[in-house]
Scaffold this motif. Structure first.
Motif, mmCIF file in Angstrom:
data_model
loop_
_atom_site.group_PDB
_atom_site.id
_atom_site.type_symbol
_atom_site.label_atom_id
_atom_site.label_comp_id
_atom_site.label_asym_id
_atom_site.label_seq_id
_atom_site.Cartn_x
_atom_site.Cartn_y
_atom_site.Cartn_z
ATOM 1 N N LEU A 1 50.685 -7.245 -17.954
ATOM 2 C CA LEU A 1 51.088 -7.052 -19.345
ATOM 3 C C LEU A 1 51.513 -8.349 -20.016
ATOM 4 O O LEU A 1 51.757 -9.354 -19.358
ATOM 5 C CB LEU A 1 52.216 -6.025 -19.435
ATOM 6 N N GLU B 1 54.274 -9.359 -23.217
ATOM 7 C CA GLU B 1 55.313 -8.856 -24.114
ATOM 8 C C GLU B 1 55.480 -9.832 -25.273
ATOM 9 O O GLU B 1 55.529 -11.045 -25.077
ATOM 10 C CB GLU B 1 56.630 -8.674 -23.381
ATOM 11 N N THR C 1 54.748 -4.333 -26.000
ATOM 12 C CA THR C 1 54.104 -4.673 -24.745
ATOM 13 C C THR C 1 52.625 -4.351 -24.858
ATOM 14 O O THR C 1 52.253 -3.258 -25.297
ATOM 15 C CB THR C 1 54.723 -3.876 -23.587
ATOM 16 N N GLN D 1 58.724 -1.011 -28.306
ATOM 17 C CA GLN D 1 59.923 -0.623 -27.573
ATOM 18 C C GLN D 1 60.856 0.293 -28.353
ATOM 19 O O GLN D 1 61.559 1.096 -27.768
ATOM 20 C CB GLN D 1 60.662 -1.860 -27.077
#
Length: 77
Positions: free
Chosen positions: A16, A18, A33, A44
């Motif tokens: 991933l 972020e 993400t 988020q």
């Protein structure tokens, strides 16, 4: 009316990436993400709004174009 969103990479792993993002490049208040395998994004704060979608789409477009996840950037429309 113009819309602008800035983003900056804060973490990258094998799975991933972020990013923090927002409308002020000096005061990011949100994070998302990106899943590297599916190229899907998750915000988020669970607010799926225009700012999140704009940043997510721009990040995917840049990744497709360049073959790497960008360190930072912006999208203006």
């Amino acid at each position: 009316m113009a819309a602008i969103v800035y983003f900056r990479k804060i973490l990258e792993t094998e799975e991933l990436v972020e990013y923090e993002f927002g409308d002020d490049p000096d005061d990011f208040r949100r994070r998302m993400t990106m899943d590297k395998t599916s190229c899907t994004s998750t915000v988020q704060d669970a607010q799926i709004d225009y700012t999140f979608l704009k940043a997510s789409r721009k990040l995917n477009a840049l990744h497709t174009e360049r073959g790497v996840w960008p360190e930072r950037g912006m999208s203006v429309s």
